[in-house]
Design an enzyme around this catalytic site. Structure first.
Site, mmCIF file in Angstrom:
data_model
loop_
_atom_site.group_PDB
_atom_site.id
_atom_site.type_symbol
_atom_site.label_atom_id
_atom_site.label_comp_id
_atom_site.label_asym_id
_atom_site.label_seq_id
_atom_site.Cartn_x
_atom_site.Cartn_y
_atom_site.Cartn_z
ATOM 1 N N THR A 48 0.800 -1.400 -0.240
ATOM 2 C CA THR A 48 -0.049 -0.248 0.177
ATOM 3 C C THR A 48 0.706 1.230 0.089
ATOM 4 O O THR A 48 1.892 1.252 0.385
ATOM 5 C CB THR A 48 -0.821 0.097 1.273
ATOM 6 O OG1 THR A 48 0.100 0.021 2.317
ATOM 7 C CG2 THR A 48 -1.637 -1.280 1.545
ATOM 8 N N ASP A 49 0.188 2.202 -0.590
ATOM 9 C CA ASP A 49 0.784 3.500 0.002
ATOM 10 C C ASP A 49 0.620 3.771 1.379
ATOM 11 O O ASP A 49 -0.398 3.258 1.894
ATOM 12 C CB ASP A 49 0.266 4.707 -1.087
ATOM 13 C CG ASP A 49 1.098 5.985 -0.707
ATOM 14 O OD1 ASP A 49 1.170 6.881 -1.676
ATOM 15 O OD2 ASP A 49 2.052 6.022 0.213
ATOM 16 N N TRP A 50 1.368 4.647 2.151
ATOM 17 C CA TRP A 50 0.899 4.386 3.773
ATOM 18 C C TRP A 50 -0.222 4.921 3.962
ATOM 19 O O TRP A 50 -0.745 6.128 4.071
ATOM 20 C CB TRP A 50 2.247 5.518 4.092
ATOM 21 C CG TRP A 50 3.184 4.524 4.500
ATOM 22 C CD1 TRP A 50 4.010 4.436 5.714
ATOM 23 C CD2 TRP A 50 4.161 3.630 3.707
ATOM 24 N NE1 TRP A 50 5.201 3.631 5.592
ATOM 25 C CE2 TRP A 50 5.326 3.012 4.323
ATOM 26 C CE3 TRP A 50 4.093 3.254 2.323
ATOM 27 C CZ2 TRP A 50 6.286 2.119 3.791
ATOM 28 C CZ3 TRP A 50 5.021 2.265 1.689
ATOM 29 C CH2 TRP A 50 5.913 1.830 2.330
ATOM 30 N N GLY A 110 -3.159 3.286 2.673
ATOM 31 C CA GLY A 110 -3.740 3.174 1.519
ATOM 32 C C GLY A 110 -4.693 2.009 1.648
ATOM 33 O O GLY A 110 -5.641 1.964 0.808
#
Ligand code: GLC
Length: 734
Positions: free
Chosen positions: A265-267, A269
């Site tokens: 994930t993006d942080w 996400g």
């Protein structure tokens, strides 16, 4: 017993011990075993709880390993332009280590502007060595989101507006990083083309635009560069978060492209356990927790893919095969990186790496105007050289968001110009000033703009020549993550300052440092303009070497510089097309992004995609194809001569664009299908040979959801930029 028998007995016993110790050594720890066997063996030894643990963070930038089995944690670090300073375990704060200063490499727009895949490999290998030395298993970059709007805060981290250029340039970068046993993590997958409302904006887009414009660079990263991890973006795509997206993660990435790595994930996400579990997410990072004290409900075991996921696996709501698949991918990533014993040791902030940074910066600088031949500067002709502008002296590796760096050194343009021309000639005035870098607010400039301007104009009026260094910077709502610019103009009163300077002195070299396009109300009066990008640790030396003529500029624009904001496709359909209504956004310009829009709509830009001048000149011969007719699957071989008709050696990024005059669906006026950077000595002629795969001339047919290569005529053009076609050849595809 005879001597012989004794020796034989020892031999047999020795082999027996060896074999038994081998059999005791678990397969998953044995580097001589194929990775898939090691994955299988490790999985067979792991409990359900241990498999689930693999799928989430244990700190801001690390995941759990399997301590009981000696399977190590994965350590990650930003970013695309260099290895970020160490961050604390549970906050975004810097750990303030004293051994993590790095080489700051140029921003990726500068790398794209080199139009030279060899530069990408040099760059990727160097930044990979730094990540390896800093014991990182995953480097969170490169970014390949397409430059759709010049307001997007993070365009400086990406490779421009064209999917083919971005795709060819990202492959060697990833290969260079991964040769060090460090995983690249291509991002942000997908359609993260702005920062405003990035955490939730729901992108509505046609299949054609998705497949022809926004996916190709990611597909090249996955199917050609074999990237080992990919980062899901924050935004939604057709109603579903990108980190939990059935279409992009399961159907396209893991289905069509057969991706065997990890989706990270993006942080922050991840948003839903079941969607994340079933729609292709493998590792959840950054779900807003400080792990220990901040509300217990936020602690790591509360992550979506932590306890809630374990519960659903135990209840049978989600089959155990689901976590086996994730754990297998994560183990594969661990065996490729953390448990890869064959990887080199890397190196940090070496002179070699700084020279890589400088070379990329020098090759990426774009000469946009030089009508008075002020460049290259012969300093012996001038007594006083005024350097004006905050960007001549501002640290530009600080700020900008997660791509921020703590460089071992950062050479400014002022420092390098002073070194080169002597401090008896160089006089400096700041001219304009911005506030300090911040991430959460737009800092008001603390300077008296009028006073700064007055001082600069006075200096200019008394100098023989002026070198102005301006542009954007890494402040919020500039070239920075988290938000977008609100206007297309240069900030901090620069346009007014430039106009005043132009009245005070006719010899002005304008050098702009930015990762985005900008308005140029002063362009008519300007004789000399250089686009310098963010060049990293060696930025100043690169700029000074080009200005002094030690380096002949050869960069070309990786995106269009429009005269005004509403000339861009994304800005031609109202707010719903950009930046959206804070919930939804419609990519109404569809496939006509960048030069595809300007060409097809016949809108003249200030400077077109692929444009860049040199201190020498080049002459193109007529393009020829090796055949008249091609079948699908065949390769079209093109050739033409290129001559350096000037007095200095130079390099030219030649381009080939294709079009299909008659097709059943709308197609752009032309599309980039090949390019090559050709180095020629003064007076030298070379025959340039380029190849285009016939299948690459297809378009995505969103009626039958497949690529269509319609038979008929195609025109192939050689060009020096998207707006400067030299010749064309017509071919038939059967
Ligand atoms: C940030 C960025 C991403 C970065 C990550 C870790 O939100 O969007 O590019 O790698 O978080 O810092």
């Amino acid at each position: 017993m005879t001597k012989f028998k004794t020796i034989l007995l020892c031999l047999v016993v020795g082999i027996a011990i060896q074999v038994s110790s081998q059999s005791k050594k678990p397969v998953y720890t044995d580097n001589s075993q194929p990775i898939e066997k090691r994955v299988e063996d490790a999985l067979s030894r792991m409990t359900l709880e241990e498999k689930v643990k693999l799928c989430t963070a244990q700190s801001k930038f690390s995941t759990h390993g399997v301590p009981r089995l000696g399977i190590p944690e994965l350590w990650m670090s930003d970013g695309p332009h260099g290895v970020r300073m160490e961050i604390l375990w549970d906050s975004w704060d810097h750990a303030n280590w004293t051994n993590d200063s790095c080489t700051a490499f140029p921003a990726l727009t500068c790398l794209a502007a080199t139009w030279d895949p060899a530069m990408s490999h040099l760059y990727g290998n160097a930044v990979g060595e730094e990540a390896r030395y800093r014991r990182k298993d995953v480097l969170l970059g490169p970014g390949v989101n397409i430059y759709r709007s010049p307001l997007n805060g993070r365009n400086f981290e990406y490779l421009g507006e064209d999917p083919y250029l971005a795709g060819r340039m990202v492959i060697p970068y990833i290969q260079g990083v991964q040769e060090n046993g460090v995983s690249a993590c291509v991002k942000h997958f997908a359609l993260n083309n702005q920062e405003r409302w990035r955490d939730r904006i729901d992108v509505q887009i046609s299949d054609r635009a998705l497949y022809e414009i926004y996916l190709p660079a990611f597909k090249a990263a996955v199917t050609e560069a074999k990237v080992w991890s990919i980062m899901g973006s924050y935004n939604k795509i057709r109603g579903q978060y990108a980190c939990e997206n059935e279409l992009t993660l399961n159907k396209i990435l893991k289905g069509e492209w057969k991706f065997d790595g990890c989706v990270i994930t993006d942080w922050g996400g991840a948003h839903n356990t079941k969607e994340a579990a079933l729609n292709g997410l493998d590792i959840e990072m950054g779900t807003w927790t400080n792990g220990f004290t901040f509300s217990k409900s936020n602690a790591y075991e509360s992550y979506f893919l932590a306890n809630p996921y374990l519960k659903m696996l135990k209840s049978g709501e989600i089959p155990v095969s689901n976590v086996d698949e994730k754990a297998a991918r994560i183990l594969r990533l661990i065996f490729r990186t953390a448990m890869n014993v064959n990887k080199p040791y890397g190196s940090l902030a070496s002179e070699e790496h700084h020279m890589v940074g400088r070379t990329v910066a020098e090759q990426g600088i774009v000469l946009l105007k030089n009508t008075a031949n002020l460049l290259p500067i012969d300093a012996s002709k001038y007594k006083t050289i005024a350097v004006i502008g905050e960007n001549a002296n501002r640290r530009l590796t600080e700020g900008g968001g997660s791509s921020e760096l703590k460089p071992k050194r950062e050479v400014s343009a002022l420092q390098a110009l002073t070194e080169k021309f002597g401090d008896n000639k160089i006089k400096y005035a700041m001219g304009y000033g911005s506030g300090a870098v911040s991430y959460d607010m737009v800092n008001k400039s603390p300077y008296d703009e009028a006073a700064l301007r007055k001082e600069a104009v006075e200096l200019a009026s008394k100098s023989d020549i002026v070198i102005f260094v301006g542009g954007l910077n890494k402040n919020t709502q500039q070239d920075s993550e988290g938000d977008d610019r609100r206007s297309y103009g240069l900030p901090f009163g620069q346009n007014e300052l430039i106009a005043e300077l132009q009245k005070a002195n006719k010899n002005i070299v304008l050098v702009m440092l930015s990762g985005n396009g900008y308005e140029m109300p002063w362009l008519k009066q300007a004789t000399t303009l250089v686009q310098g990008w963010y060049g990293g640790s060696e930025a100043g030396h690169a700029i000074a070497n080009v200005i002094a003529g030690e380096v002949n500029p050869s960069g070309k624009l990786p995106f269009t510089f429009a005269a005004k904001l509403n000339d861009y496709g994304a800005h031609s359909f109202g707010a719903i097309a950009f930046p959206g209504d804070s919930i939804k956004e419609e990519y109404k310009e569809d496939i006509l992004v960048g030069y595809r829009w300007f060409d097809t709509k016949k809108i003249k830009p200030l400077f077109p995609f692929g444009f860049g001048l040199s201190y020498t000149t080049f002459e193109y011969g007529k393009i020829a194809a090796d055949k008249k007719q091609y079948a699908a699957g065949e390769t079209i071989k093109l050739s033409f001569t290129l001559k350096n008709t000037g007095k200095v050696d130079g390099a030219e990024a030649v381009q080939v664009y294709a079009s299909q005059p008659k097709s059943s669906m709308v197609r752009p006026a032309k599309e980039l299908k090949a390019f090559k950077k050709v180095f020629l000595k003064a007076g030298e002629t070379q025959t340039v040979e380029l190849e285009v795969k016939a299948n690459d001339l297809a378009f995505y047919n969103d009626k039958n959801h497949s690529w269509s290569l319609e038979p008929g005529e195609f025109i192939l053009r050689n060009a020096s930029s998207s707006a400067d076609v030299k010749s064309s050849v017509s071919i038939q595809v059967k």
